[in-house]
Design a protein around this motif. Sequence first.
Motif, PDB file in Angstrom:
ATOM      1  N   ALA A 117      17.546 -11.898 -15.522  1.00 57.64           N
ATOM      2  CA  ALA A 117      17.226 -11.205 -14.099  1.00 57.64           C
ATOM      3  C   ALA A 117      17.143 -12.196 -13.124  1.00 57.64           C
ATOM      4  O   ALA A 117      17.860 -11.883 -12.171  1.00 57.64           O
ATOM      5  CB  ALA A 117      16.164 -10.161 -14.303  1.00 57.64           C
ATOM      6  N   LEU A 118      16.323 -13.276 -13.375  1.00 55.92           N
ATOM      7  CA  LEU A 118      16.095 -14.293 -12.222  1.00 55.92           C
ATOM      8  C   LEU A 118      17.491 -14.803 -11.543  1.00 55.92           C
ATOM      9  O   LEU A 118      17.304 -15.348 -10.535  1.00 55.92           O
ATOM     10  CB  LEU A 118      15.113 -15.136 -12.703  1.00 55.92           C
ATOM     11  CG  LEU A 118      13.729 -14.471 -13.042  1.00 55.92           C
ATOM     12  CD1 LEU A 118      12.767 -15.594 -13.661  1.00 55.92           C
ATOM     13  CD2 LEU A 118      13.060 -13.819 -11.647  1.00 55.92           C
ATOM     14  N   ASP A 119      18.228 -15.059 -12.469  1.00 53.64           N
ATOM     15  CA  ASP A 119      19.459 -15.718 -12.126  1.00 53.64           C
ATOM     16  C   ASP A 119      20.258 -15.047 -10.846  1.00 53.64           C
ATOM     17  O   ASP A 119      21.085 -15.490 -10.121  1.00 53.64           O
ATOM     18  CB  ASP A 119      20.655 -15.805 -13.295  1.00 53.64           C
ATOM     19  CG  ASP A 119      19.993 -16.530 -14.208  1.00 53.64           C
ATOM     20  OD1 ASP A 119      19.092 -17.375 -14.162  1.00 53.64           O
ATOM     21  OD2 ASP A 119      20.686 -16.323 -15.244  1.00 53.64           O
ATOM     22  N   LEU A 120      20.034 -13.658 -10.711  1.00 52.21           N
ATOM     23  CA  LEU A 120      20.208 -13.069  -9.432  1.00 52.21           C
ATOM     24  C   LEU A 120      19.994 -13.704  -8.408  1.00 52.21           C
ATOM     25  O   LEU A 120      20.861 -13.649  -7.161  1.00 52.21           O
ATOM     26  CB  LEU A 120      20.034 -11.408  -9.462  1.00 52.21           C
ATOM     27  CG  LEU A 120      20.595 -10.528  -8.730  1.00 52.21           C
ATOM     28  CD1 LEU A 120      22.180 -10.537  -9.090  1.00 52.21           C
ATOM     29  CD2 LEU A 120      20.016  -9.340  -8.955  1.00 52.21           C
ATOM     30  N   GLN A 121      19.053 -14.272  -8.217  1.00 59.23           N
ATOM     31  CA  GLN A 121      18.579 -14.966  -6.816  1.00 59.23           C
ATOM     32  C   GLN A 121      19.352 -16.256  -6.616  1.00 59.23           C
ATOM     33  O   GLN A 121      19.755 -16.567  -5.310  1.00 59.23           O
ATOM     34  CB  GLN A 121      17.314 -15.875  -6.940  1.00 59.23           C
ATOM     35  CG  GLN A 121      16.131 -14.881  -7.485  1.00 59.23           C
ATOM     36  CD  GLN A 121      14.845 -15.644  -7.829  1.00 59.23           C
ATOM     37  OE1 GLN A 121      14.700 -17.096  -7.451  1.00 59.23           O
ATOM     38  NE2 GLN A 121      13.883 -15.075  -8.166  1.00 59.23           N
ATOM     39  N   ARG A 122      20.218 -16.715  -7.378  1.00 56.41           N
ATOM     40  CA  ARG A 122      21.274 -17.878  -7.107  1.00 56.41           C
ATOM     41  C   ARG A 122      22.757 -17.432  -6.504  1.00 56.41           C
ATOM     42  O   ARG A 122      23.311 -18.248  -6.311  1.00 56.41           O
ATOM     43  CB  ARG A 122      21.635 -18.710  -8.566  1.00 56.41           C
ATOM     44  CG  ARG A 122      20.372 -19.381  -8.986  1.00 56.41           C
ATOM     45  CD  ARG A 122      20.480 -20.267 -10.115  1.00 56.41           C
ATOM     46  NE  ARG A 122      19.314 -20.687 -10.664  1.00 56.41           N
ATOM     47  CZ  ARG A 122      18.712 -20.794 -11.885  1.00 56.41           C
ATOM     48  NH1 ARG A 122      19.668 -19.969 -12.836  1.00 56.41           N
ATOM     49  NH2 ARG A 122      17.707 -21.257 -12.267  1.00 56.41           N
ATOM     50  N   PHE A 123      22.742 -15.935  -6.694  1.00 54.42           N
ATOM     51  CA  PHE A 123      23.975 -15.569  -6.212  1.00 54.42           C
ATOM     52  C   PHE A 123      24.285 -15.962  -4.534  1.00 54.42           C
ATOM     53  O   PHE A 123      23.047 -15.815  -3.879  1.00 54.42           O
ATOM     54  CB  PHE A 123      24.137 -14.032  -6.281  1.00 54.42           C
ATOM     55  CG  PHE A 123      24.539 -14.046  -7.952  1.00 54.42           C
ATOM     56  CD1 PHE A 123      24.684 -14.898  -8.753  1.00 54.42           C
ATOM     57  CD2 PHE A 123      24.942 -12.666  -8.393  1.00 54.42           C
ATOM     58  CE1 PHE A 123      24.984 -14.802 -10.247  1.00 54.42           C
ATOM     59  CE2 PHE A 123      25.189 -12.427  -9.758  1.00 54.42           C
ATOM     60  CZ  PHE A 123      25.378 -13.439 -10.547  1.00 54.42           C
ATOM     61  N   ASP A 124      25.456 -16.095  -3.950  1.00 57.27           N
ATOM     62  CA  ASP A 124      25.539 -15.947  -2.418  1.00 57.27           C
ATOM     63  C   ASP A 124      25.120 -14.566  -2.046  1.00 57.27           C
ATOM     64  O   ASP A 124      25.169 -13.537  -2.881  1.00 57.27           O
ATOM     65  CB  ASP A 124      26.782 -16.316  -2.034  1.00 57.27           C
ATOM     66  CG  ASP A 124      27.817 -15.215  -2.359  1.00 57.27           C
ATOM     67  OD1 ASP A 124      28.122 -14.394  -1.585  1.00 57.27           O
ATOM     68  OD2 ASP A 124      28.370 -15.353  -3.410  1.00 57.27           O
TER      69      ASP A 124
END
Length: 62
Positions: free
Chosen positions: A19-26
């Motif tokens: 879920a933390l990977d959502l931070q890396r999206f534009d």
Amino acid sequence: LTDENAQKIIKDHCHVYHALDLQRFDANKRNLYLKDLKEVYGLSIRQIERLTGICRGIIQRV
């Protein structure tokens, strides 16, 4: 909704491993996903904040 269920929704809907990977999206793509998580799946702002690490203010503005 439990955090485990919410995490599964985030992973499946946003196509991420954590879920933390959502931070890396534009910002635009991230905001679309956040809007869906709130409106379509009914996740609370605080729950999204807790699971993704994204600031509550950002989630509220979406």
